[in-house]
Design an enzyme around this catalytic site. Structure first.
Site, mmCIF file in Angstrom:
data_model
loop_
_atom_site.group_PDB
_atom_site.id
_atom_site.type_symbol
_atom_site.label_atom_id
_atom_site.label_comp_id
_atom_site.label_asym_id
_atom_site.label_seq_id
_atom_site.Cartn_x
_atom_site.Cartn_y
_atom_site.Cartn_z
ATOM 1 C CB SER A 143 -0.879 -0.002 1.260
ATOM 2 O OG SER A 143 -1.525 1.231 1.458
ATOM 3 C CE1 TYR A 156 -4.464 -2.055 4.622
ATOM 4 C CE2 TYR A 156 -3.390 0.050 4.283
ATOM 5 C CZ TYR A 156 -3.988 -1.071 3.780
ATOM 6 O OH TYR A 156 -4.112 -1.232 2.420
#
Length: 277
Positions: A143, A156
């Protein structure tokens, strides 16, 4: 038909980037093994691709034994894989002090455990199908938050930094041993998917958190899939997706670790304005 006769494996194929990758690969000639924990989403993905090109499999990527069995089933059904997209992932929006440890375990089991399971299950097949002239491809989904960290995304970011480290090490190992597997790490910005709707959150108002996520989305899944496949074709080690992905990649290069102070001040300003409204 650039992927003619290739067997491509896509996890998290029931929606979003996984669905877009599955359809794009199938339209370009690949035989796609599409997996997801959501059978309804998988069926919708399969119906959107060319007839007979997508084979679906229910799979919890966090289940190591299930992933290993999945790899053998794909070999039996379609032949050994030559492209593997470890795409499945989830999000947790919570300050580190507030997060539930059970949610952290859930996220790590999927985001990093699922990638490890996918690599271990399918790397033997990729080594079998790759050649020096036409290497096989292993793609992991990190990401933009695997390049920088932001408030309320600590868990995350930790998982996506881990995916990045694992992937970059594996790429070096393949090069070091002169093995015919090209390894790629993908760093999307915020993509217009149902990712926000499925996130877990410790926020008092989960709907607000998800609305903020949806408003931040800048790239369609179809565009993301196009960028990813182009990066794979060009053997890029790092594939940045979306203008926000490129900006976030630039921040630590330009500012060093001081980007954290800048983002924290920006978040504090946004929170202050939100409370006034």
């Amino acid at each position: 038909m650039r992927y003619q006769d290739r067997v491509a494996v896509v996890t998290g194929a029931g929606s979003g980037i996984g669905r877009a990758l599955t359809i794009a690969l199938a339209r370009d000639g690949a035989r796609v093994a599409a997996s997801d924990i959501d059978p309804k989403g998988l069926a919708e993905t399969a119906s959107a691709g060319p007839a007979g090109s997508v084979t679906t499999y229910p799979l919890d990527v966090a289940d190591r034994a299930a992933f290993s069995a999945h790899a053998e089933q794909v070999r039996t059904d379609l032949g050994p894989a030559s492209m593997v997209f470890n795409n499945a992932g989830v999000d947790l929006m919570a300050n580190i002090a507030d997060m539930d440890p059970a949610d952290l375990d859930w996220l790590f089991g999927i985001n990093i455990g699922g990638v490890v399971n996918g690599i271990k299950a399918f790397l033997p097949q990729l080594l079998e199908t790759g050649t020096a002239a036409k290497p096989s491809h292993l793609i992991t989904m990190s990401s933009a938050f695997g390049l920088i960290a932001v408030p309320a995304q600590g868990a995350y970011s930790a998982s996506k930094f881990a995916v990045r480290g694992l992937t970059e090490a594996l790429r070096q190992e393949m090069i070091l041993d002169n093995l015919p597997v090209s390894v790629h790490c993908v760093h999307p910005g915020v993509v217009k998917t149902n990712f926000g709707a499925n996130m877990r959150t410790a926020e008092a108002d989960a709907d607000i958190a998800r609305t903020l996520f949806d408003k931040a989305a800048m790239t369609t899944p179809e565009k993301a899939a196009e960028v990813i496949l182009r990066g794979v074709d060009k053997n890029r080690a790092r594939i940045l997706v979306g203008p926000d992905g490129r900006v976030m990649a630039a921040l630590p290069r330009v500012l060093g670790v001081s980007y954290t102070t800048l983002l924290a001040r920006g978040a504090r300003l946004m929170n202050s304005r939100s409370k006034k409204n």
